[in-house]
Design a protein around this motif. Structure first.
Motif, PDB file in Angstrom:
ATOM      1  N   LEU A  13       0.820  -1.204   0.000  1.00 20.91           N
ATOM      2  CA  LEU A  13       0.000   0.000   0.000  1.00 20.91           C
ATOM      3  C   LEU A  13       0.854   1.255   0.000  1.00 20.91           C
ATOM      4  O   LEU A  13       0.571   2.212  -0.705  1.00 20.91           O
ATOM      5  CB  LEU A  13      -0.941   0.002   1.214  1.00 20.91           C
ATOM      6  CG  LEU A  13      -2.055  -1.024   1.173  1.00 20.91           C
ATOM      7  CD1 LEU A  13      -2.803  -1.041   2.488  1.00 20.91           C
ATOM      8  CD2 LEU A  13      -3.003  -0.762   0.034  1.00 20.91           C
ATOM      9  N   ASN A 138      -6.237  -6.039   1.713  1.00 23.48           N
ATOM     10  CA  ASN A 138      -6.476  -4.591   1.753  1.00 23.48           C
ATOM     11  C   ASN A 138      -7.361  -4.221   2.925  1.00 23.48           C
ATOM     12  O   ASN A 138      -8.274  -4.970   3.282  1.00 23.48           O
ATOM     13  CB  ASN A 138      -7.179  -4.130   0.468  1.00 23.48           C
ATOM     14  CG  ASN A 138      -6.305  -4.289  -0.744  1.00 23.48           C
ATOM     15  OD1 ASN A 138      -5.142  -3.915  -0.740  1.00 23.48           O
ATOM     16  ND2 ASN A 138      -6.868  -4.857  -1.795  1.00 23.48           N
ATOM     17  N   THR A 150     -11.234   1.705  -0.106  1.00 18.04           N
ATOM     18  CA  THR A 150     -10.052   0.884   0.093  1.00 18.04           C
ATOM     19  C   THR A 150      -8.882   1.789   0.431  1.00 18.04           C
ATOM     20  O   THR A 150      -8.686   2.823  -0.218  1.00 18.04           O
ATOM     21  CB  THR A 150      -9.729   0.083  -1.187  1.00 18.04           C
ATOM     22  OG1 THR A 150     -10.851  -0.744  -1.506  1.00 18.04           O
ATOM     23  CG2 THR A 150      -8.494  -0.791  -1.002  1.00 18.04           C
TER      24      THR A 150
END
Length: 173
Positions: A13, A138, A150
């Protein structure tokens, strides 16, 4: 706790938004957002809502910051309408719904989710709750209206907290 999965998710991420990941932690949350090319709409909204001073204060805060692309997904005309002075209260409510008191890192958030049977309720500054869960590695935020966002970048450090970028604007009830 599934540490390898958690670490892989956090690394992936953060890597997704290198401009944010490289940010210096001496800047406040507002300064970090100003420096981000992906958060121009958020910065304009924070200023229009009169929240720049608050989010530059001591904190700490955790901000789930929608990207410009997230704001662009709202129905046409929503952002210009929210930015009008007469809608400052509504805008302030939407924005403070993205702020959680305290500093919650990605690892801590994932730990909270795993320790609470797959979801963690986050009380926002606005007063309502965002529910965080995991899906496919996620972090997913579910808002009061059932919409989901998200987390697309994590642990963007600021002197007064941490920012996690999201791909959708969460809406309070």
């Amino acid at each position: 706790m599934k540490l390898p999965v958690m670490m892989a998710a956090a690394i992936a991420l953060t890597a997704a938004t290198p401009a944010l990941a490289d940010h210096h932690s001496s800047a406040t949350i507002v300064e970090a957002a100003v420096e981000s090319p992906q958060h121009e709409t958020l910065v304009a909204a924070v200023k229009a809502a009169g929240l720049a001073e608050t989010l530059s204060g001591d904190g700490p805060f955790t901000v789930f910051a929608p990207t410009d692309a997230a704001f662009n997904e709202l129905p046409e005309g929503t952002v210009p309408t929210l930015l009008k002075p007469e809608n400052e209260g509504t805008l302030r409510s939407v924005l403070t719904y993205h702020v959680v008191p305290g500093k919650v890192t990605a690892a801590e958030l994932i730990g909270m989710i795993e320790d609470n049977d797959g979801s963690a309720a986050l009380k926002t500054v606005q007063g309502s709750t965002l529910v965080a869960s995991l899906s496919g590695g996620n972090v997913i935020l579910t808002d009061a209206k059932g919409g989901t966002a998200t987390v697309v970048a994590t642990d963007i450090k600021a002197s007064n907290g941490v920012i996690h970028a999201t791909d959708a604007v969460s809406m309070p009830g």
